[in-house]
Design a protein around this motif. Structure first.
Motif, PDB file in Angstrom:
ATOM      1  N   MET A  52       0.731  -1.140  -0.062  1.00  0.00           N
ATOM      2  CA  MET A  52      -0.146   0.183   0.051  1.00  0.00           C
ATOM      3  C   MET A  52       0.766   1.228   0.050  1.00  0.00           C
ATOM      4  O   MET A  52       0.751   2.220  -0.934  1.00  0.00           O
ATOM      5  CB  MET A  52      -0.662  -0.045   1.332  1.00  0.00           C
ATOM      6  N   LYS A  53       1.906   1.257   0.875  1.00  0.00           N
ATOM      7  CA  LYS A  53       2.728   2.628   0.900  1.00  0.00           C
ATOM      8  C   LYS A  53       3.756   2.632  -0.213  1.00  0.00           C
ATOM      9  O   LYS A  53       3.944   3.659  -0.844  1.00  0.00           O
ATOM     10  CB  LYS A  53       3.545   2.441   2.160  1.00  0.00           C
ATOM     11  N   LEU A  54       4.085   1.358  -0.872  1.00  0.00           N
ATOM     12  CA  LEU A  54       4.620   1.473  -2.123  1.00  0.00           C
ATOM     13  C   LEU A  54       4.101   2.097  -3.220  1.00  0.00           C
ATOM     14  O   LEU A  54       4.663   2.813  -4.247  1.00  0.00           O
ATOM     15  CB  LEU A  54       5.372   0.265  -2.271  1.00  0.00           C
ATOM     16  N   THR A  55       2.894   1.801  -3.291  1.00  0.00           N
ATOM     17  CA  THR A  55       2.249   2.055  -4.497  1.00  0.00           C
ATOM     18  C   THR A  55       1.825   3.855  -4.376  1.00  0.00           C
ATOM     19  O   THR A  55       1.897   4.197  -5.592  1.00  0.00           O
ATOM     20  CB  THR A  55       0.664   1.388  -4.707  1.00  0.00           C
ATOM     21  N   VAL A  56       1.677   4.120  -3.120  1.00  0.00           N
ATOM     22  CA  VAL A  56       1.325   5.457  -2.915  1.00  0.00           C
ATOM     23  C   VAL A  56       2.450   6.392  -3.409  1.00  0.00           C
ATOM     24  O   VAL A  56       2.329   7.342  -4.137  1.00  0.00           O
ATOM     25  CB  VAL A  56       0.702   5.670  -1.543  1.00  0.00           C
ATOM     26  N   LEU A  57       3.874   5.835  -2.751  1.00  0.00           N
ATOM     27  CA  LEU A  57       4.854   6.254  -3.269  1.00  0.00           C
ATOM     28  C   LEU A  57       5.326   6.322  -4.572  1.00  0.00           C
ATOM     29  O   LEU A  57       5.748   7.393  -5.184  1.00  0.00           O
ATOM     30  CB  LEU A  57       6.043   5.825  -2.572  1.00  0.00           C
ATOM     31  N   HIS A  58       4.974   5.265  -5.119  1.00  0.00           N
ATOM     32  CA  HIS A  58       5.046   5.207  -6.738  1.00  0.00           C
ATOM     33  C   HIS A  58       4.248   6.227  -7.346  1.00  0.00           C
ATOM     34  O   HIS A  58       4.794   6.903  -8.435  1.00  0.00           O
ATOM     35  CB  HIS A  58       4.794   3.756  -7.156  1.00  0.00           C
ATOM     36  N   LYS A  59       3.119   6.366  -6.980  1.00  0.00           N
ATOM     37  CA  LYS A  59       2.167   7.165  -7.802  1.00  0.00           C
ATOM     38  C   LYS A  59       2.665   8.860  -7.529  1.00  0.00           C
ATOM     39  O   LYS A  59       2.600   9.703  -8.358  1.00  0.00           O
ATOM     40  CB  LYS A  59       0.696   7.173  -7.373  1.00  0.00           C
ATOM     41  N   ILE A  60       3.264   9.105  -6.638  1.00  0.00           N
ATOM     42  CA  ILE A  60       3.682  10.341  -6.126  1.00  0.00           C
ATOM     43  C   ILE A  60       4.991  10.665  -6.872  1.00  0.00           C
ATOM     44  O   ILE A  60       4.989  11.816  -7.421  1.00  0.00           O
ATOM     45  CB  ILE A  60       4.056  10.686  -4.512  1.00  0.00           C
ATOM     46  N   LEU A  61       6.023   9.557  -6.880  1.00  0.00           N
ATOM     47  CA  LEU A  61       7.162   9.933  -7.779  1.00  0.00           C
ATOM     48  C   LEU A  61       6.760  10.058  -9.087  1.00  0.00           C
ATOM     49  O   LEU A  61       7.377  10.815  -9.916  1.00  0.00           O
ATOM     50  CB  LEU A  61       7.857   8.782  -7.419  1.00  0.00           C
ATOM     51  N   SER A  62       5.759   9.140  -9.773  1.00  0.00           N
ATOM     52  CA  SER A  62       5.443   9.314 -11.154  1.00  0.00           C
ATOM     53  C   SER A  62       4.941  10.650 -11.598  1.00  0.00           C
ATOM     54  O   SER A  62       5.296  11.298 -12.611  1.00  0.00           O
ATOM     55  CB  SER A  62       4.524   8.156 -11.486  1.00  0.00           C
ATOM     56  N   THR A  63       3.954  11.291 -10.598  1.00  0.00           N
ATOM     57  CA  THR A  63       3.318  12.541 -10.731  1.00  0.00           C
ATOM     58  C   THR A  63       4.516  13.634 -10.662  1.00  0.00           C
ATOM     59  O   THR A  63       4.567  14.561 -11.319  1.00  0.00           O
ATOM     60  CB  THR A  63       2.258  12.958  -9.717  1.00  0.00           C
TER      61      THR A  63
END
Length: 135
Positions: free
Chosen positions: A1-12
């Motif tokens: 869960m935390k990694l997917t949110v971090l991945h979305k923030i980094l991609s944005t």
């Protein structure tokens, strides 16, 4: 869960960085003498009211001047695919990806056998009735 949110923030953030680095715009400034009259970023700067086209013919040296600053973004973006990598770079990249993905293995969900067990209601205090006390 935390990694997917971090991945979305980094991609944005990376997408915004690419957008800002390729953005180009102009800043127009209008001066009357030494005084700044108007500044415009995406449109034309407003001219001062005292100097029209017919007034300029009577004056030998116009006191107004316009400056245009052009801020240019990056025009050439290169895309690389996996076929353009050298063999050593490809092996290093693949080994890094595999080692990084297996670094964060998820743990098995623990089994709780008495999760839905509800204890019986206490009607009488058994310890007092049996006179058993812990010292």
């Amino acid at each position: 869960m935390k990694l997917t949110v971090l991945h979305k923030i980094l991609s944005t953030l990376l997408a915004v960085f690419v957008l800002v680095s390729t953005l180009s715009f102009t800043v127009e400034k209008h001066f009357c003498g030494e005084h700044l009259v108007d500044t415009a970023i995406f449109s034309n700067a407003k001219k001062c009211g005292g100097m029209d086209a017919e007034d300029i013919s009577y004056v030998k040296k116009p006191c107004c001047k316009d400056t245009v600053d052009v801020i240019e973004g990056q025009d050439d973006l290169t895309e690389k695919d996996f076929q353009s990598f050298e063999k050593d770079t490809y092996i290093t990249l693949v080994s890094y990806v595999f080692s990084y993905t297996y670094l964060f293995e998820t743990l098995a969900k623990p089994i709780i056998p008495h999760k839905n067990y509800k204890p019986p209601k206490i009607i009488k205090d058994i310890h007092v009735l049996d006179e058993t006390y812990l010292i």
